[in-house]
Enzyme design. Sequence first.
Site, PDB file in Angstrom:
ATOM      1  N   LYS A 118      66.108   5.843  57.594  1.00 16.34           N
ATOM      2  CA  LYS A 118      66.438   4.699  58.446  1.00 16.34           C
ATOM      3  C   LYS A 118      67.924   4.373  58.377  1.00 16.34           C
ATOM      4  O   LYS A 118      68.507   3.923  59.360  1.00 16.34           O
ATOM      5  CB  LYS A 118      65.590   3.484  58.065  1.00 16.34           C
ATOM      6  CG  LYS A 118      64.158   3.615  58.568  1.00 16.34           C
ATOM      7  CD  LYS A 118      63.392   2.319  58.492  1.00 16.34           C
ATOM      8  CE  LYS A 118      61.988   2.516  59.036  1.00 16.34           C
ATOM      9  NZ  LYS A 118      61.135   1.349  58.795  1.00 16.34           N
ATOM     10  N   LYS A 200      55.347  15.620  64.783  1.00 14.90           N
ATOM     11  CA  LYS A 200      54.241  14.680  64.933  1.00 14.90           C
ATOM     12  C   LYS A 200      54.438  13.810  66.187  1.00 14.90           C
ATOM     13  O   LYS A 200      55.572  13.452  66.514  1.00 14.90           O
ATOM     14  CB  LYS A 200      54.228  13.784  63.681  1.00 14.90           C
ATOM     15  CG  LYS A 200      52.934  13.059  63.448  1.00 14.90           C
ATOM     16  CD  LYS A 200      52.984  12.362  62.103  1.00 14.90           C
ATOM     17  CE  LYS A 200      52.331  11.013  62.185  1.00 14.90           C
ATOM     18  NZ  LYS A 200      52.322  10.278  60.934  1.00 14.90           N
ATOM     19  N   LYS A 203      55.754   7.301  68.765  1.00 13.80           N
ATOM     20  CA  LYS A 203      56.151   6.372  69.826  1.00 13.80           C
ATOM     21  C   LYS A 203      57.669   6.230  69.902  1.00 13.80           C
ATOM     22  O   LYS A 203      58.188   5.726  70.880  1.00 13.80           O
ATOM     23  CB  LYS A 203      55.509   5.003  69.583  1.00 13.80           C
ATOM     24  CG  LYS A 203      55.944   4.370  68.260  1.00 13.80           C
ATOM     25  CD  LYS A 203      55.115   3.161  67.907  1.00 13.80           C
ATOM     26  CE  LYS A 203      55.495   2.680  66.506  1.00 13.80           C
ATOM     27  NZ  LYS A 203      54.593   1.685  65.971  1.00 13.80           N
TER      28      LYS A 203
END
Length: 338
Positions: A118, A200, A203
């Site tokens: 992140k 994977k 969203k």
Amino acid sequence: MEGEIQKKKILFSGVQPSGTLTLGNYIGALRNFNLLQDEYNCIYCIVDLHAITVRQDPATLRRRCLEVAGIYMACGIDPEKSLIYCQSHVSGHAELNWVLSCFTYMGELQRMTQFKDKCAKNENNINAGLFTYPVLMAADILLYQADMVPVGSDQKQHIEITRDIAQRINGIYGDVFVVPDAYIPKVGARIMSLTEPEKKMSKSDSEDSYIAILDEPNIIRKKIRRAVTDSDTEIRFDRENKPGVSNLLDIISALSGESVESIVISLQGKGYGALKDAAADCVVDTLSPIQAEYKRIMADKAYLQGILDKSADTANKLAKRTLSKVYRKVGLAQSGRK
Ligand code: TRP
């Protein structure tokens, strides 16, 4: 639910209200809700406090909290059996977060791979909340003395640190917390992106790469028709060399309950067009009734809000129980007030 808490084990699940929920979420988690709630006391928490570790548009965030609740209920969460509420409505999460942060080491948090990822993605907003994110997550879980936490494999490290913190505190003060187990479903982890089938389904990638649970049938068909396959024509399950084809087979198998082998046999020689049509049919057939139920639920916002409020009240009572135990154990002064 409160009365039953002794009998059944407690399952805690957290979902971020950022972005929309996908077919991967459905296959990996949401479709099991119905079965799980008979076996466990399930607590579904929409973790809005976690969501603000990255900048959110306020109106969108607020709307998405209700949206997630609506989708969860449409997928079978029965508010008579399970709790579904917003994290920010139960102040115990933030309170326990503080106590746990005093028992968590900087070094442990620095090792979290999600924190490192992140940081790389949010270079201009590496805030302290992003760093202590796993502590709040530990608080979510430990607050309810949860036995079981279903998560994707990307969250495994966060469950491990939760266990470490719980064991550390138990070691100092005696039995304070139940040490939770992670439950990592095998199938959901395998639903891959439609455009980059080595990755994977997520969203946070481009819209064409995932199917949202709320995507209209024509959108679903369009996305699957465009899904990446390969230059071959043979329908065969081979995750390594044919990841796109294998992903479509996985989707059909997960939704129909048929084995991959028998799907391969029934589609033999028919080409990728037929494979895609079969996948699209399965997805549309599965999601259409959920979408209809979602529309019905969202048409009555007062009802939905009422469920979230009632669940938060119950969650609050459970949270208070753990929190006062923790405060007592670590030596915070007792309040004389009733
Ligand atoms: N970090 C989780 C995720 O991004 C969400 C989450 C927050 C969670 N608190 C939790 C998951 C507690 C399980 C239990 O997916």
